[in-house]
Design a protein around this motif. Structure first.
Motif, PDB file in Angstrom:
ATOM      1  N   HIS A 164       2.673 -12.042   2.622  1.00 38.20           N
ATOM      2  CA  HIS A 164       2.446 -10.771   1.953  1.00 38.20           C
ATOM      3  C   HIS A 164       0.985 -10.704   1.537  1.00 38.20           C
ATOM      4  O   HIS A 164       0.384 -11.724   1.163  1.00 38.20           O
ATOM      5  CB  HIS A 164       3.347 -10.626   0.722  1.00 38.20           C
ATOM      6  CG  HIS A 164       4.733 -10.158   1.048  1.00 38.20           C
ATOM      7  ND1 HIS A 164       5.750 -10.143   0.122  1.00 38.20           N
ATOM      8  CD2 HIS A 164       5.264  -9.668   2.203  1.00 38.20           C
ATOM      9  CE1 HIS A 164       6.854  -9.676   0.682  1.00 38.20           C
ATOM     10  NE2 HIS A 164       6.585  -9.387   1.943  1.00 38.20           N
ATOM     11  N   PHE A 165       0.421  -9.490   1.572  1.00 41.80           N
ATOM     12  CA  PHE A 165      -1.023  -9.331   1.375  1.00 41.80           C
ATOM     13  C   PHE A 165      -1.527  -9.895   0.056  1.00 41.80           C
ATOM     14  O   PHE A 165      -2.677 -10.328  -0.032  1.00 41.80           O
ATOM     15  CB  PHE A 165      -1.410  -7.855   1.487  1.00 41.80           C
ATOM     16  CG  PHE A 165      -0.828  -6.979   0.400  1.00 41.80           C
ATOM     17  CD1 PHE A 165      -1.535  -6.759  -0.774  1.00 41.80           C
ATOM     18  CD2 PHE A 165       0.400  -6.376   0.558  1.00 41.80           C
ATOM     19  CE1 PHE A 165      -1.004  -5.950  -1.784  1.00 41.80           C
ATOM     20  CE2 PHE A 165       0.942  -5.565  -0.438  1.00 41.80           C
ATOM     21  CZ  PHE A 165       0.236  -5.360  -1.620  1.00 41.80           C
TER      22      PHE A 165
ATOM     23  N   ASN B  60      -6.074  -6.710  -0.407  1.00 40.57           N
ATOM     24  CA  ASN B  60      -5.360  -5.444  -0.386  1.00 40.57           C
ATOM     25  C   ASN B  60      -4.612  -5.280   0.936  1.00 40.57           C
ATOM     26  O   ASN B  60      -4.938  -5.913   1.939  1.00 40.57           O
ATOM     27  CB  ASN B  60      -6.322  -4.279  -0.610  1.00 40.57           C
ATOM     28  CG  ASN B  60      -6.646  -4.093  -2.075  1.00 40.57           C
ATOM     29  OD1 ASN B  60      -5.755  -4.076  -2.927  1.00 40.57           O
ATOM     30  ND2 ASN B  60      -7.926  -3.972  -2.401  1.00 40.57           N
ATOM     31  N   LEU B  61      -3.605  -4.425   0.919  1.00 47.47           N
ATOM     32  CA  LEU B  61      -2.819  -4.170   2.118  1.00 47.47           C
ATOM     33  C   LEU B  61      -3.743  -3.694   3.245  1.00 47.47           C
ATOM     34  O   LEU B  61      -4.531  -2.771   3.054  1.00 47.47           O
ATOM     35  CB  LEU B  61      -1.766  -3.098   1.814  1.00 47.47           C
ATOM     36  CG  LEU B  61      -0.670  -2.871   2.844  1.00 47.47           C
ATOM     37  CD1 LEU B  61       0.217  -4.102   2.961  1.00 47.47           C
ATOM     38  CD2 LEU B  61       0.168  -1.661   2.457  1.00 47.47           C
TER      39      LEU B  61
END
Length: 299
Positions: A87-88, A60-61
């Motif tokens: 990117h996460f 997750n971010l």
């Protein structure tokens, strides 16, 4: 305290003895190459010798403001971990107990019966078919620049070409559909391509996907980066890939999260192999380990 920052391999009780064995001698122990799906864009590839590589584990971010998944990627042991971009939902290499980590590989890594080539290009940014104007939202909140050539690091992408068992397997990551001519030339012949496809057309619109398939002309296409009901949260804005699959002429709906491929058994015509909602870990146990009780209803 900074103990939880950075790589965590120093915590692992495991070692790289498997790699020592293959470093001395690496012969085939099985027929074909196994591809296992872990949801998101994550795939584990197992070579004929038994070497495992996990590509694009997700999380997750880190800000905690926009979770895509119920929980972070399950801790998983593999020999090699790799990520296509920062990117996460692609870069959780810290969730892997691996001997080797290849983060955004550019160039070539060879070991045993495995060769991995990273081709540097750019993340998709054409929002013609996207479900929302992400560039406008990004600019409004002061995000890093996304458009090439002066994009921020997270909008770079490195396609990963895996060669093993007589197969050339390409993980597209979230690459744009129109890389420059020299990228297409370097890709060459591809047997199996993994493409981001979902019915929200989040990364690539349907025409873009078809353009890539036409240019590559693979034997097998495997979709990824789509919604799975017990893995991915609705706020991700992702959809399933069912509508896109319904448009395809030759689809194999796989009944498990693993499939084995051999050069001699590849289809003569392009076939789409869909793992659907099948993932290669115990989802119920994953929820339980993260404090979410799973209640079984009627079958």
């Amino acid at each position: 305290m900074t103990i939880d920052r950075g790589l965590s391999a120093w915590r692992s009780a495991r070692n790289h003895n498997r790699m020592l064995k293959w470093q001395q001698e690496c012969g085939p122990v099985r027929d074909g190459v196994e591809i296992a799906y872990f949801g998101g864009s994550a795939f584990r590839i197992t070579t004929p010798a038994g070497i495992t590589i996990m590509i694009d584990p997700w999380r997750n971010l880190p800000t905690g403001k926009a979770d895509w998944f119920f929980h972070d990627f399950p801790e998983t042991s593999v020999d090699i971990g790799a990520s296509t971009h920062a990117h996460f939902d692609h870069d959780a290499l810290h969730r892997l107990d691996a001997s080797v980590l290849l983060d955004r590989l550019i160039g070539t890594y060879e070991f045993g019966d495995l060769k991995i080539t990273g081709l540097a290009d750019k993340h998709a940014t054409d929002e013609t078919f996207a479900p929302y104007q992400f560039q406008k939202i990004n600019a409004y909140f002061g995000g890093n620049p996304v458009l090439p050539p002066n994009n921020a690091r997270s909008w770079d992408n490195c396609m990963l070409l895996v060669e093993t068992g007589g197969l050339r397997i390409l993980h597209w990551g979230d690459n744009r559909q129109n890389p420059p001519k020299q990228i297409w030339e370097r890709l060459g012949h591809i047997d199996i391509v993994m493409l981001p496809v979902d019915d929200s057309e989040h990364v690539l619109g349907y025409p873009m996907v078809e353009e890539v398939i036409h240019r590559i002309a693979p034997r097998v296409v495997i979709p990824h980066h789509y919604f799975i009901w017990n893995l991915v949260l609705r706020q991700s804005t992702l959809f399933s890939a069912e509508k896109w699959l319904a448009r395809q002429a030759n689809v194999q709906h796989l009944q498990t999260a693993q499939n084995r491929y051999c050069p001699v058994t590849l289809p003569q015509e392009i076939r789409v192999d869909s793992f659907g909602d099948h993932v290669s870990f115990d989802v119920d146990a994953w929820h339980g380990e993260n404090g979410r009780q799973v209640v079984k209803g009627p079958d």
